[in-house]
Design a protein around this motif. Sequence first.
Motif, PDB file in Angstrom:
ATOM      1  N   GLN A 279       0.791  -1.228   0.000  1.00  0.00           N
ATOM      2  CA  GLN A 279       0.000   0.000   0.000  1.00  0.00           C
ATOM      3  C   GLN A 279       0.824   1.280   0.000  1.00  0.00           C
ATOM      4  O   GLN A 279       0.290   2.330  -0.334  1.00  0.00           O
ATOM      5  CB  GLN A 279      -0.953   0.013   1.203  1.00  0.00           C
ATOM      6  CG  GLN A 279      -2.079  -0.998   1.030  1.00  0.00           C
ATOM      7  CD  GLN A 279      -3.069  -0.965   2.178  1.00  0.00           C
ATOM      8  OE1 GLN A 279      -2.712  -0.618   3.290  1.00  0.00           O
ATOM      9  NE2 GLN A 279      -4.299  -1.341   1.901  1.00  0.00           N
ATOM     10  N   MET A 642      -6.059  -3.705  -7.589  1.00  0.00           N
ATOM     11  CA  MET A 642      -7.439  -3.225  -7.590  1.00  0.00           C
ATOM     12  C   MET A 642      -7.572  -2.092  -6.575  1.00  0.00           C
ATOM     13  O   MET A 642      -7.154  -2.237  -5.430  1.00  0.00           O
ATOM     14  CB  MET A 642      -8.382  -4.367  -7.242  1.00  0.00           C
ATOM     15  CG  MET A 642      -8.351  -5.488  -8.273  1.00  0.00           C
ATOM     16  SD  MET A 642      -9.651  -6.718  -8.019  1.00  0.00           S
ATOM     17  CE  MET A 642      -8.987  -7.654  -6.673  1.00  0.00           C
ATOM     18  N   PHE A 643      -8.133  -0.980  -7.012  1.00  0.00           N
ATOM     19  CA  PHE A 643      -8.255   0.195  -6.149  1.00  0.00           C
ATOM     20  C   PHE A 643      -9.719   0.496  -5.858  1.00  0.00           C
ATOM     21  O   PHE A 643     -10.563   0.429  -6.759  1.00  0.00           O
ATOM     22  CB  PHE A 643      -7.591   1.408  -6.814  1.00  0.00           C
ATOM     23  CG  PHE A 643      -6.104   1.264  -6.947  1.00  0.00           C
ATOM     24  CD1 PHE A 643      -5.262   1.628  -5.906  1.00  0.00           C
ATOM     25  CD2 PHE A 643      -5.543   0.707  -8.088  1.00  0.00           C
ATOM     26  CE1 PHE A 643      -3.887   1.471  -6.024  1.00  0.00           C
ATOM     27  CE2 PHE A 643      -4.172   0.538  -8.206  1.00  0.00           C
ATOM     28  CZ  PHE A 643      -3.341   0.914  -7.170  1.00  0.00           C
ATOM     29  N   ASP A 644      -9.980   0.832  -4.604  1.00  0.00           N
ATOM     30  CA  ASP A 644     -11.342   1.175  -4.229  1.00  0.00           C
ATOM     31  C   ASP A 644     -11.765   2.446  -4.960  1.00  0.00           C
ATOM     32  O   ASP A 644     -11.019   3.429  -4.956  1.00  0.00           O
ATOM     33  CB  ASP A 644     -11.418   1.378  -2.705  1.00  0.00           C
ATOM     34  CG  ASP A 644     -12.824   1.671  -2.257  1.00  0.00           C
ATOM     35  OD1 ASP A 644     -13.546   0.705  -1.951  1.00  0.00           O
ATOM     36  OD2 ASP A 644     -13.205   2.855  -2.231  1.00  0.00           O
ATOM     37  N   HIS A 649      -7.991   3.359  -2.045  1.00  0.00           N
ATOM     38  CA  HIS A 649      -7.030   2.469  -1.384  1.00  0.00           C
ATOM     39  C   HIS A 649      -6.835   1.192  -2.185  1.00  0.00           C
ATOM     40  O   HIS A 649      -7.734   0.760  -2.910  1.00  0.00           O
ATOM     41  CB  HIS A 649      -7.440   2.182   0.070  1.00  0.00           C
ATOM     42  CG  HIS A 649      -8.421   1.070   0.263  1.00  0.00           C
ATOM     43  ND1 HIS A 649      -9.785   1.246   0.163  1.00  0.00           N
ATOM     44  CD2 HIS A 649      -8.244  -0.241   0.560  1.00  0.00           C
ATOM     45  CE1 HIS A 649     -10.389   0.095   0.400  1.00  0.00           C
ATOM     46  NE2 HIS A 649      -9.484  -0.822   0.637  1.00  0.00           N
ATOM     47  N   VAL A 651      -6.849  -2.448  -2.719  1.00  0.00           N
ATOM     48  CA  VAL A 651      -7.733  -3.429  -2.088  1.00  0.00           C
ATOM     49  C   VAL A 651      -7.035  -4.775  -1.899  1.00  0.00           C
ATOM     50  O   VAL A 651      -7.095  -5.371  -0.822  1.00  0.00           O
ATOM     51  CB  VAL A 651      -9.007  -3.561  -2.950  1.00  0.00           C
ATOM     52  CG1 VAL A 651      -9.788  -4.794  -2.574  1.00  0.00           C
ATOM     53  CG2 VAL A 651      -9.874  -2.317  -2.796  1.00  0.00           C
TER      54      VAL A 651
ATOM     55  N   TYR B 119     -12.158  -8.254   0.957  1.00  0.00           N
ATOM     56  CA  TYR B 119     -11.055  -7.311   1.182  1.00  0.00           C
ATOM     57  C   TYR B 119     -11.405  -6.274   2.249  1.00  0.00           C
ATOM     58  O   TYR B 119     -10.529  -5.685   2.859  1.00  0.00           O
ATOM     59  CB  TYR B 119     -10.716  -6.539  -0.088  1.00  0.00           C
ATOM     60  CG  TYR B 119     -10.818  -7.312  -1.381  1.00  0.00           C
ATOM     61  CD1 TYR B 119      -9.864  -8.264  -1.708  1.00  0.00           C
ATOM     62  CD2 TYR B 119     -11.854  -7.073  -2.279  1.00  0.00           C
ATOM     63  CE1 TYR B 119      -9.938  -8.950  -2.908  1.00  0.00           C
ATOM     64  CE2 TYR B 119     -11.942  -7.755  -3.477  1.00  0.00           C
ATOM     65  CZ  TYR B 119     -10.984  -8.699  -3.777  1.00  0.00           C
ATOM     66  OH  TYR B 119     -11.059  -9.372  -4.972  1.00  0.00           O
ATOM     67  N   TYR B 120     -12.675  -6.033   2.431  1.00  0.00           N
ATOM     68  CA  TYR B 120     -13.088  -5.005   3.399  1.00  0.00           C
ATOM     69  C   TYR B 120     -13.192  -5.605   4.797  1.00  0.00           C
ATOM     70  O   TYR B 120     -12.976  -4.910   5.787  1.00  0.00           O
ATOM     71  CB  TYR B 120     -14.405  -4.364   2.945  1.00  0.00           C
ATOM     72  CG  TYR B 120     -14.219  -3.646   1.630  1.00  0.00           C
ATOM     73  CD1 TYR B 120     -13.876  -2.305   1.596  1.00  0.00           C
ATOM     74  CD2 TYR B 120     -14.318  -4.336   0.417  1.00  0.00           C
ATOM     75  CE1 TYR B 120     -13.664  -1.653   0.381  1.00  0.00           C
ATOM     76  CE2 TYR B 120     -14.108  -3.698  -0.798  1.00  0.00           C
ATOM     77  CZ  TYR B 120     -13.777  -2.349  -0.812  1.00  0.00           C
ATOM     78  OH  TYR B 120     -13.545  -1.723  -2.010  1.00  0.00           O
ATOM     79  N   ASN B 123      -9.597  -5.646   6.289  1.00  0.00           N
ATOM     80  CA  ASN B 123      -8.925  -4.348   6.462  1.00  0.00           C
ATOM     81  C   ASN B 123      -9.686  -3.564   7.531  1.00  0.00           C
ATOM     82  O   ASN B 123     -10.767  -3.044   7.275  1.00  0.00           O
ATOM     83  CB  ASN B 123      -8.923  -3.602   5.124  1.00  0.00           C
ATOM     84  CG  ASN B 123      -8.148  -2.306   5.184  1.00  0.00           C
ATOM     85  OD1 ASN B 123      -7.948  -1.731   6.262  1.00  0.00           O
ATOM     86  ND2 ASN B 123      -7.716  -1.825   4.033  1.00  0.00           N
ATOM     87  N   GLN B 126     -11.488  -0.131   7.074  1.00  0.00           N
ATOM     88  CA  GLN B 126     -12.581  -0.007   6.121  1.00  0.00           C
ATOM     89  C   GLN B 126     -13.878  -0.457   6.795  1.00  0.00           C
ATOM     90  O   GLN B 126     -13.845  -1.252   7.736  1.00  0.00           O
ATOM     91  CB  GLN B 126     -12.298  -0.896   4.890  1.00  0.00           C
ATOM     92  CG  GLN B 126     -11.166  -0.385   4.014  1.00  0.00           C
ATOM     93  CD  GLN B 126     -11.540   0.875   3.261  1.00  0.00           C
ATOM     94  OE1 GLN B 126     -12.678   1.064   2.841  1.00  0.00           O
ATOM     95  NE2 GLN B 126     -10.575   1.792   3.104  1.00  0.00           N
ATOM     96  N   GLU B 141     -20.367  -0.882  -2.700  1.00  0.00           N
ATOM     97  CA  GLU B 141     -20.048   0.240  -3.591  1.00  0.00           C
ATOM     98  C   GLU B 141     -18.564   0.226  -3.978  1.00  0.00           C
ATOM     99  O   GLU B 141     -18.070   1.161  -4.590  1.00  0.00           O
ATOM    100  CB  GLU B 141     -20.365   1.574  -2.903  1.00  0.00           C
ATOM    101  CG  GLU B 141     -21.827   1.768  -2.534  1.00  0.00           C
ATOM    102  CD  GLU B 141     -22.719   1.935  -3.755  1.00  0.00           C
ATOM    103  OE1 GLU B 141     -22.242   2.485  -4.766  1.00  0.00           O
ATOM    104  OE2 GLU B 141     -23.879   1.500  -3.694  1.00  0.00           O
ATOM    105  N   GLY B 142     -17.861  -0.821  -3.553  1.00  0.00           N
ATOM    106  CA  GLY B 142     -16.422  -0.847  -3.783  1.00  0.00           C
ATOM    107  C   GLY B 142     -16.019  -1.938  -4.755  1.00  0.00           C
ATOM    108  O   GLY B 142     -16.651  -2.116  -5.796  1.00  0.00           O
ATOM    109  N   VAL B 143     -14.952  -2.646  -4.401  1.00  0.00           N
ATOM    110  CA  VAL B 143     -14.452  -3.710  -5.268  1.00  0.00           C
ATOM    111  C   VAL B 143     -15.096  -5.026  -4.825  1.00  0.00           C
ATOM    112  O   VAL B 143     -14.847  -5.503  -3.726  1.00  0.00           O
ATOM    113  CB  VAL B 143     -12.915  -3.814  -5.187  1.00  0.00           C
ATOM    114  CG1 VAL B 143     -12.419  -4.977  -6.034  1.00  0.00           C
ATOM    115  CG2 VAL B 143     -12.274  -2.511  -5.646  1.00  0.00           C
ATOM    116  N   GLU B 304     -18.596  -5.551 -10.358  1.00  0.00           N
ATOM    117  CA  GLU B 304     -17.377  -6.311 -10.642  1.00  0.00           C
ATOM    118  C   GLU B 304     -17.593  -7.821 -10.637  1.00  0.00           C
ATOM    119  O   GLU B 304     -16.791  -8.550 -11.198  1.00  0.00           O
ATOM    120  CB  GLU B 304     -16.321  -5.974  -9.589  1.00  0.00           C
ATOM    121  CG  GLU B 304     -15.924  -4.535  -9.652  1.00  0.00           C
ATOM    122  CD  GLU B 304     -14.434  -4.357  -9.500  1.00  0.00           C
ATOM    123  OE1 GLU B 304     -13.693  -5.334  -9.690  1.00  0.00           O
ATOM    124  OE2 GLU B 304     -14.034  -3.232  -9.188  1.00  0.00           O
TER     125      GLU B 304
END
Lengths: 729, 328
Positions: A279, A642-644, A649, A651, B119-120, B123, B126, B141-143, B304
Amino acid sequence: MTAHFKQDGPVESNRLDGMKQGVIGKALPRVEGLAKVTGTAPYAAEYQAANMAEGVLVTATITRGTVSSIDTQSVLAMPGVLAVIQDSRMTTRAAQGTAGQAPQQEPQTVSYWGQPIALVVAETFEQARDAAKQLTITYDAEEGAPLDPQAVESEAKEGQTVNQGDLAHAMAEAAHSVDVTIDTEGHASAAMEPHAAIAQWEGDKLTLYASLQMLNYNIAELADALGIEEEDVRLRAPYVGGGFGSKLGISEEAVAAAIAAKQLDRPVRVVMSRQQVFQCIMRRSETHQRLRLACDDDGRLTGFGHDALVSNLPGEAFAEPVLQSSHFLYGGDNRSLSLNVARIHRMTAGSVRAPGEAVGMPALEVAMDQLAEEAGIDPVELRLRNIPERNPEEDLPFSSHKLAECLRQGAEAFGWDSGPRTPRQHKEGEWWIGTGMASAARVHNVSEAKVRVSLIADGTALVRTDMTDIGTGTYTILAQIVGEMLGLPVDKVMVELGDTQNPRGPGSGGSWGAASIGSAAFMACHALRKTLAERVGTSEEELSLKDGIANSGPSLVELLDGKELSELGHYEPGDIADDYTASGFGAFFAQVRVNRFTGEARVDRMLGAFGFGRVLNAKTARSQCLGGITWSIGAALTESLMFDPNDGHLVNCDLAEYHMPVHRDIGEVEVLMVEERDPVASPIQAKGIGELGMCGGAAAIANAIYNACGARLHHFPMTPDRILAALPD
Amino acid sequence: MKPFQYTRPESLVHAAQLSQDTEALAIAGGTNLLDLMKLQVETPDRLVDINRLGLGEITENTDGTLRIGALVTNTAAANHPRIRADYPVLARAILAGATQQLRNKATTGGNLCQRTRCYYFTNIDQPCNKREPGSGCGAIEGVARLHAVLGTSTECIATYPGDMAVAMSALDAAVHILAEDESERTVPVRDFHCLPGDTPWRDNVLEPGEIITAVTLPPPVQGKQIYRKVRERSSYAFALTSVAAIIAMEGDRIARADLAFGGLAHKPWHDPRLSTLLVGKLPSAALFDEAGDLLLEDAQGFGENDFKIPLARRTLAAVLAEATETEI
């Protein structure tokens, strides 16, 4: 004594081939290999220091803004916690390669999510990590930081724009043309060893053990960041567990460790977590590229266009040099090239494994495959027809050029079928099987280098420089060059690397290490040979050294007569770079299978044929090529940052979710080294090897995917979802 | 990593009693838990080490069922001759997961309890309703590449990441659970994991004070067993989608069709309607399409991961075609 050589012209004397020891070029195992596999070669974090404290970096959880306060009291009462360091000298990004000065400091100003803002130091690593996570931080966040490179105005990168002739006209008039847009996702260096530093002060003298690629620049970067003199800094990095660009410049943990160690008056170790390495070090920028190719009926290029959009943080000078080889790889009188940078607030973009060609070449070589199809010409033949005699933009000669040989020899060794190439001709169960190829090119660089070579009275040699070996084989090739020149078996040549108390090497980066430091060692040895020749009573040219014996007479020990003989080799690239275009060239061939139900693509076999000047060690050179081909497979099929979309950030910030290829992804790989001597490239006639293996390889796979299943993708990596979406019905 | 107490209880019941504390977590192989503790996603006050408490055996019951102790490692289970011979779908699913080194440490019970790789979730800076109820969902709303398309809620779209449990779901295995009061209960694997609903923090039905002791596989059944895992990297990657299938034919017609899916939902996805649809039918591309329609009729993508819907359909068709030897 200093043996200085500034290369203003070709070095045709080619002395290494006339030596007698017979170790140069041989496939010798790494001289430090045993130490590495037995765990006795210490890496940065593995040094022991008495009373060492442990630091953990604290990172920002906003995208842009300022840190308004850090409630240090909340953690200072925790067991073992020694300090929360907030120092305006702390750095917020890694330095770009060859910067030689501190990167952005003042960590209270946040410009990307995950940026280091403070350091917690405790007696143990676990205590420090816990405290770092518990720290209460308040921010003054600035909303609306741009995150999408295609949604902002971009700026042109200077010195990259080329407009020659009239490309639009050439496209309109062409017998055949291709106009495609190709995207590549960001990459991480993903070195095995995380970034780590141990800082230790004695008065005003700092010793820092770190994992770095270019100590010759890093010492200036660190001194500048700390506001001290270079003379007061000693950097040590004798073993580096991979760099791949991510350790070109000093990174945040090194400066933070030095500041903390001074403040606490005891050694401090800071090791980045894997997530932090991902990161807050370097990303390769994503790219958005447009390729325009126009050719006549015979497939000869009449127009060549390559425009690329990349991104970086505001204020960063680095722009992924996508067009690097596009400027000279193929002809075409009408040319239009441009590189634009979008300023966005994702982490810093910088050098990652073959910056430029790693993503530019795959895009170009997919477009070339499409042009071959349009023109009905075999893709190998199309490339052969477009190799220019001279650099088409600067009208310079090439130093040497093995593209044609690599294409021909590679095609033959691979068993390339030059017949018609219709997709979906070969099926095995659920799998379509296809082949593809691509050219390889990577600019050749050299850099100033110094090394001290000493003949010890006992007849052994000692080689000392601050040059690093980042897993590439520097120890071994230096032992081979010096052994060859001085007539010593490799085990009589001791090599000491990675210590700034030794003469400045070129650093490891841009594939320039071996040719540069090797040439400096060659110069030192050449001077030593002159002295020895005088003592034997002959000329340097007539001096034959083998196994410690001179001209079948006196031994080195006798010639040295109890005294050490030492020379500083100093190699400097001169004006020759203005007179020639120097590059490594090659060709990739791939056989790939694509599952017709799931869109999974797997590489059955791959062959790379490379011409990169003299091969110094056939084993380490081949290993470099294997590594490059592995990166090619990663770039083609799996690797993607992969970026949020909301806070930018990163990911997928670990090795489980950032998908480097695993052993099962690497089919049969063959490396063909097309040997040559390039007197322009360096006095030892060697060029860079490290990165060439990934400069175009991804396109061979992409083109094989198309040949296998008919899905023409314009987006790397080519994951099952993208392949399924592109499959014709 | 937050400081924690480490306890090695003398008996299973004692372990269960210690696990009653909501701040305590049982540890077996630790391949997932220790990672999460380092990231401070899991912050137990106490680790209850249940290794050394037996449960490491695979035993054949007289009724033809096979009992796999909760502490049997993934490697041991995948290599067991009975599992290889009679339950190849399970052996293959286990071998499709993680890496050899991880499988050497990971256990049967621990694997069932592994947590999502969203991923959230992993972390802590987040938002994640699973990790921190009420904080929101970063993925919606993210990846959302890894995420679920079936059985999601507005609170959570995470997937159950494992392979082993997908095969166990197809096999209709049962999970044996011991409580702190020494009572035991048995839950079908198909009911062991939860959907996120409005309690996304809840991965499965285990209550505080409960410990998995074993998984029982039903007596072997006839038919072809297939585990098909789709991913861009051929090892050490979670499934984009996976299918566990036990398909038997009688003459030209499908006689048995037990199917479960990984990578699509917060649990191994088992839809009993698929069996009803397929059994008794002549296999054909049209029938497989119909099965795909049924499986995915309520599927919803989040950008995605939209691709998972056609991918699951195609993978199901591939598996059914292979199992029934039908050209499609």
